[in-house]
Motif scaffolding. Structure first.
Motif, PDB file in Angstrom:
ATOM      1  N   VAL A 166     -12.752  56.837 -39.506  1.00 28.74           N
ATOM      2  CA  VAL A 166     -14.442  56.849 -39.656  1.00 28.74           C
ATOM      3  C   VAL A 166     -15.700  57.819 -39.324  1.00 28.74           C
ATOM      4  N   ALA A 167     -15.638  56.914 -37.556  1.00 30.06           N
ATOM      5  CA  ALA A 167     -16.593  57.717 -37.439  1.00 30.06           C
ATOM      6  C   ALA A 167     -16.867  58.690 -36.614  1.00 30.06           C
ATOM      7  N   LEU A 168     -15.523  58.731 -36.561  1.00 27.68           N
ATOM      8  CA  LEU A 168     -14.838  60.593 -35.764  1.00 27.68           C
ATOM      9  C   LEU A 168     -15.707  61.809 -36.920  1.00 27.68           C
ATOM     10  N   ALA A 169     -15.258  60.528 -38.459  1.00 24.02           N
ATOM     11  CA  ALA A 169     -15.545  61.558 -39.272  1.00 24.02           C
ATOM     12  C   ALA A 169     -16.955  61.727 -39.391  1.00 24.02           C
ATOM     13  N   VAL A 170     -17.909  60.765 -39.275  1.00 22.94           N
ATOM     14  CA  VAL A 170     -19.383  61.276 -39.467  1.00 22.94           C
ATOM     15  C   VAL A 170     -20.486  60.996 -38.517  1.00 22.94           C
ATOM     16  N   ILE A 218     -22.282  56.774 -31.723  1.00 27.53           N
ATOM     17  CA  ILE A 218     -21.168  57.052 -32.323  1.00 27.53           C
ATOM     18  C   ILE A 218     -20.232  57.695 -31.560  1.00 27.53           C
ATOM     19  N   GLN A 219     -20.180  58.177 -30.355  1.00 24.43           N
ATOM     20  CA  GLN A 219     -19.051  58.660 -29.423  1.00 24.43           C
ATOM     21  C   GLN A 219     -18.248  57.314 -29.213  1.00 24.43           C
ATOM     22  N   LEU A 220     -19.382  55.836 -29.083  1.00 22.95           N
ATOM     23  CA  LEU A 220     -18.747  55.006 -28.371  1.00 22.95           C
ATOM     24  C   LEU A 220     -17.754  54.211 -29.984  1.00 22.95           C
ATOM     25  N   LEU A 221     -17.950  54.492 -31.127  1.00 21.06           N
ATOM     26  CA  LEU A 221     -17.733  53.703 -32.401  1.00 21.06           C
ATOM     27  C   LEU A 221     -16.562  54.474 -32.366  1.00 21.06           C
ATOM     28  N   ILE A 222     -15.802  55.733 -31.367  1.00 23.28           N
ATOM     29  CA  ILE A 222     -14.778  55.926 -31.746  1.00 23.28           C
ATOM     30  C   ILE A 222     -13.824  55.758 -31.314  1.00 23.28           C
ATOM     31  N   LYS A 223     -14.066  55.666 -30.154  1.00 24.98           N
ATOM     32  CA  LYS A 223     -12.926  55.394 -28.813  1.00 24.98           C
ATOM     33  C   LYS A 223     -12.788  53.714 -28.801  1.00 24.98           C
ATOM     34  N   LEU A 224     -13.620  53.144 -28.439  1.00 20.51           N
ATOM     35  CA  LEU A 224     -13.388  51.622 -28.510  1.00 20.51           C
ATOM     36  C   LEU A 224     -12.659  51.255 -29.851  1.00 20.51           C
ATOM     37  N   PRO A 225     -13.249  51.412 -30.906  1.00 20.24           N
ATOM     38  CA  PRO A 225     -12.353  50.547 -31.660  1.00 20.24           C
ATOM     39  C   PRO A 225     -10.739  51.355 -32.071  1.00 20.24           C
ATOM     40  N   PHE A 248     -26.253  66.082 -39.340  1.00 18.83           N
ATOM     41  CA  PHE A 248     -27.428  65.520 -38.876  1.00 18.83           C
ATOM     42  C   PHE A 248     -27.268  63.892 -37.848  1.00 18.83           C
ATOM     43  N   ILE A 249     -26.000  63.779 -37.730  1.00 15.13           N
ATOM     44  CA  ILE A 249     -25.968  62.871 -37.144  1.00 15.13           C
ATOM     45  C   ILE A 249     -25.527  64.413 -35.469  1.00 15.13           C
ATOM     46  N   ARG A 250     -24.987  64.943 -35.742  1.00 10.04           N
ATOM     47  CA  ARG A 250     -24.804  65.520 -34.414  1.00 10.04           C
ATOM     48  C   ARG A 250     -26.559  66.312 -33.488  1.00 10.04           C
ATOM     49  N   ASN A 251     -27.446  66.197 -34.414  1.00 11.72           N
ATOM     50  CA  ASN A 251     -28.774  67.215 -34.098  1.00 11.72           C
ATOM     51  C   ASN A 251     -29.511  65.291 -33.682  1.00 11.72           C
ATOM     52  N   LEU A 252     -29.474  64.684 -33.963  1.00 14.53           N
ATOM     53  CA  LEU A 252     -29.647  63.068 -33.127  1.00 14.53           C
ATOM     54  C   LEU A 252     -30.084  63.085 -31.698  1.00 14.53           C
ATOM     55  N   PRO A 253     -30.665  62.373 -31.506  1.00 16.34           N
ATOM     56  CA  PRO A 253     -30.855  62.173 -29.547  1.00 16.34           C
ATOM     57  C   PRO A 253     -29.098  61.798 -29.332  1.00 16.34           C
ATOM     58  N   GLN A 254     -29.466  62.088 -27.843  1.00 20.40           N
ATOM     59  CA  GLN A 254     -28.007  61.945 -26.722  1.00 20.40           C
ATOM     60  C   GLN A 254     -27.700  60.448 -27.028  1.00 20.40           C
ATOM     61  N   ILE A 255     -28.240  59.389 -27.103  1.00 24.79           N
ATOM     62  CA  ILE A 255     -28.288  57.726 -27.561  1.00 24.79           C
ATOM     63  C   ILE A 255     -27.694  57.574 -28.697  1.00 24.79           C
ATOM     64  N   SER A 256     -27.953  58.136 -29.466  1.00 31.44           N
ATOM     65  CA  SER A 256     -27.053  58.175 -30.909  1.00 31.44           C
ATOM     66  C   SER A 256     -26.114  58.584 -30.984  1.00 31.44           C
ATOM     67  N   TYR A 257     -26.317  59.514 -30.503  1.00 28.61           N
ATOM     68  CA  TYR A 257     -25.530  60.602 -30.507  1.00 28.61           C
ATOM     69  C   TYR A 257     -23.769  60.080 -29.497  1.00 28.61           C
ATOM     70  N   ASN A 258     -24.123  59.493 -27.996  1.00 28.89           N
ATOM     71  CA  ASN A 258     -23.440  58.746 -27.554  1.00 28.89           C
ATOM     72  C   ASN A 258     -22.603  57.113 -28.635  1.00 28.89           C
TER      73      ASN A 258
END
Length: 145
Positions: free
Chosen positions: A33-37, A54-61, A42-52
């Motif tokens: 789901v995080a990968l789809a989000v 989301i990346q963490l929400l993909i890889k860790l789970p 909008f998510i791709r244009n967020l600041p780098q820390i927010s984007y990172n």
């Protein structure tokens, strides 16, 4: 204000209860789901820390989910082959590079590589265990004298 402090036993008990295939699939679903989000503009244009994040929400789970599913499978199956490979894994690491440079790129070369690597690792493991025993015995005897 006091917090709840779990002992090490209770923490390991909690981890044991959670490490099953159902939890693994749930965590894997969160990662998907995080990968789809992440694909939303909008998510791709967020600041780098927010984007990172989301990346963490993909890889860790996803990583934890795969680990939990593999632990669950390992409990149900008798995986002696993996136990043997795990016992000689360091020796395989040391030997495989030397074997790889001697074989050709072909099916027969691949078979020779696998058999040669495993045979070399088993021999090296046996030799190292003999050396460890002899060094241990000499050290222990010298310690007693």
């Amino acid at each position: 204000m006091t917090g709840i402090v779990l002992s090490e036993y209770k923490e390991s008990e909690l981890i044991r209860k959670c490490s099953n295939w159902k939890t693994g699939i749930f965590l894997l679903a969160i990662g998907i789901v995080a990968l789809a989000v992440k694909q939303i503009d909008f998510i791709r244009n967020l600041p780098q820390i927010s984007y990172n994040f989301i990346q963490l929400l993909i890889k860790l789970p996803c990583g934890l989910g795969i680990c939990f599913m593999l632990i669950s499978i390992g409990k149900k199956l008798n995986l002696k082959v993996f136990a043997i490979i795990g016992a000689i894994s360091y020796e395989l690491y040391l030997v495989h590079g030397y074997i790889l440079q001697w074989v050709n790129v072909s099916i027969s070369g691949e078979i020779i590589f696998i058999v040669g690597s495993v045979a070399g690792a088993i021999i090296l493991h046996y030799v190292m265990s003999l050396i460890k025993k002899s060094v241990w015995n000499k050290t222990f005897i010298n310690f007693l004298n």
